[in-house]
Design an enzyme around this catalytic site. Sequence first.
Site, PDB file in Angstrom:
ATOM      1  N   CYS A 136       0.830  -1.210   0.000  1.00  0.00           N
ATOM      2  CA  CYS A 136       0.000   0.000   0.000  1.00  0.00           C
ATOM      3  C   CYS A 136       0.868   1.265   0.000  1.00  0.00           C
ATOM      4  CB  CYS A 136      -0.910  -0.053   1.234  1.00  0.00           C
ATOM      5  SG  CYS A 136      -1.706   1.492   1.672  1.00  0.00           S
ATOM      6  N   CYS A 164       0.236   3.696   2.803  1.00  0.00           N
ATOM      7  CA  CYS A 164       0.708   3.094   4.055  1.00  0.00           C
ATOM      8  C   CYS A 164       2.206   3.335   4.231  1.00  0.00           C
ATOM      9  CB  CYS A 164       0.438   1.589   4.074  1.00  0.00           C
ATOM     10  SG  CYS A 164      -1.301   1.145   4.003  1.00  0.00           S
TER      11      CYS A 164
END
Length: 103
Positions: free
Chosen positions: A30, A33
Amino acid sequence: MAMEITAENFEEVVLKSTKPVVVDFWATWCGPCKMMGPVIDQLAEELAATAVVGKVNVDEQQDLAARYGVMSIPTVVLFKDGKEAQRSVGFVPKAKLRTNLGL
């Protein structure tokens, strides 16, 4: 550095904590992230005396992600007294995250 939270230690670290607990639900693939990771690590250092800061890898801990309804990542959840108190979804700069979570 934020601690790793798993199904095995979740109850002890999060639900039974006497301090507020910030949990970052994330995954290695991600992009947002990856941007959020350093923010969470900085919070872990800054809040070491007053809060617990940890990370849950949603790929490795799918049951935890499902239990807390994590549909998008990164999702940062603040737990107080074992209950969800606040939630922030997506990348959020540190100052805004602290404001959102009331920290």
